[in-house]
Motif scaffolding. Sequence first.
Motif, PDB file in Angstrom:
ATOM      1  N   ASN A 142       0.870  -1.292  -0.191  1.00 13.48           N
ATOM      2  CA  ASN A 142      -0.153   0.333   0.180  1.00 13.48           C
ATOM      3  C   ASN A 142       1.132   1.283  -0.024  1.00 13.48           C
TER       4      ASN A 142
ATOM      5  N   VAL B 221      -5.362  -3.941  -0.499  1.00 14.65           N
ATOM      6  CA  VAL B 221      -5.119  -2.819  -1.868  1.00 14.65           C
ATOM      7  C   VAL B 221      -5.937  -2.189  -2.383  1.00 14.65           C
TER       8      VAL B 221
ATOM      9  N   HIS C  81      -7.078   1.346  -0.574  1.00 14.92           N
ATOM     10  CA  HIS C  81      -5.631   2.658  -0.493  1.00 14.92           C
ATOM     11  C   HIS C  81      -5.836   3.273  -2.228  1.00 14.92           C
TER      12      HIS C  81
END
Length: 416
Positions: A94, A122, A125
């Motif tokens: 991330n 993930v 983000h």
Amino acid sequence: MATATLRCLFSRTTTRTLSPSFFSCRFAQSSSTPLRALHSFFYRNFNSRNFCTASDYIPQYSDTAIAAGLNLDDRIPATIITGFLGSGKTTLLNHILTSNHGKRIAVIENEFGEVDIDGSLVASHSSSNEDIVMVNNGCLCCTVRGDLVKMLLELVRNRRDSFDHIVIETTGLAKPGPVIETFCSDELLSGEVKLDGVVTLVDSKHAMQHLNEVKPRFVVNEAVEQVAYADRIVLNKIDLVSEAELEALLRRIKLINGMAQIKQARFGVVDMDFVLGVGGYDLDRIESEVQSENSHCVHGHESGHDHHKGHHHDHVHDSAVSSVSIVSEGTLDLDEVDDWIERLIEEKGDDLYRLKGVLSVSGSEERYVLQGVHSILDGCPGKTWGPNEKRISKLVFIGRNLDETALRKGFKGCLV
Ligand SMILES: Nc1nc2c(ncn2[C@@H]2O[C@H](COP(=O)(O)OP(=O)(O)OP(=O)(O)O)[C@@H](O)[C@H]2O)c(=O)[nH]1
């Protein structure tokens, strides 16, 4: 039943399209030692055992051929993120996806578990609309290897314009060795994608326990393997440990891997150039790697070279996986080195995880640089020695059950 999936998504956090000048800049950087790069390219692609001997490396290519050789190496770099369960791999991923590094990144995730938690972490983000490809069930280091190759080839062939770097996050229980070997040995893949480096996350709080865990015979300690194969180690979660604990862990890690550069981190926050563009398998980067502080003189050195006096040399090995560094003055016979390394990989190739070296060889004004993973070796001439420069050879081995005495003896046998 727990399943593992291999999936791919693209980072859209950096939408900048690479300009042609970026590419020329990239090649300009790697072309500072053209002959070496050309050798590296040729040998990497056409020999499984890439060791060239003294007679092979007489400058024999024209500038045009060199330029052509260099320009052919437009392979996409790939970074493997590994580390034990919960060490912070997704956190680092991330960080990479949200950092401003100007690269467009394709991510391949190998998730192990019923719920694809990492994918959603993930996704939350990165900006939106990831392309997700479900590939297969299984662990990346075993059953999914073929699928990884297939996916990587499809990626570069069909979507090459969409990204300029690939990041592969493995499961916490993956052994990096087989994945690395896939990059080096699969001819189709190594023609399109080059392994940039293995980044290993280490959980400062729990790593010692995992590293010290005694496994049954023939069972691999994944935590040790992940450290052993690393080009870069992110010593994560340092907020959870004392200075003394951190020191002890650092010592332990350096015994396993005396080659990797190590950075301490909280929540995976490290500079991007520590994890991307590592060049862990590039011969023109080997010299700086074997000279890095961490790799320096882990287990002593040969005679006639005393500027490390006073260093602490810890020879206690409580793990089968360790590093041996040889630092020596004197000149080596490259053909002897070739024979010695050949014997070594024939006898112990499976146990020889990584090898990197810069050698002073007789009859040459250039350093000889080499690197290897198990039985796959890559070597070629490097930078010229300076007129008053002390010619010091450095060779670092990482592997299982390394016989330090035999390695030193073998090295000495190659001295002229
Ligand atoms: N205190 C602390 N927590 C951290 C740090 N880095 C990550 N974490 C937390 O540790 C937990 C695990 O982090 P992940 O990034 O999911 O670890 P992982 O290696 O991807 O985990 P697996 O996929 O299960 O192997 C999360 O709750 C993170 O927020 C750190 O530096 N300090």
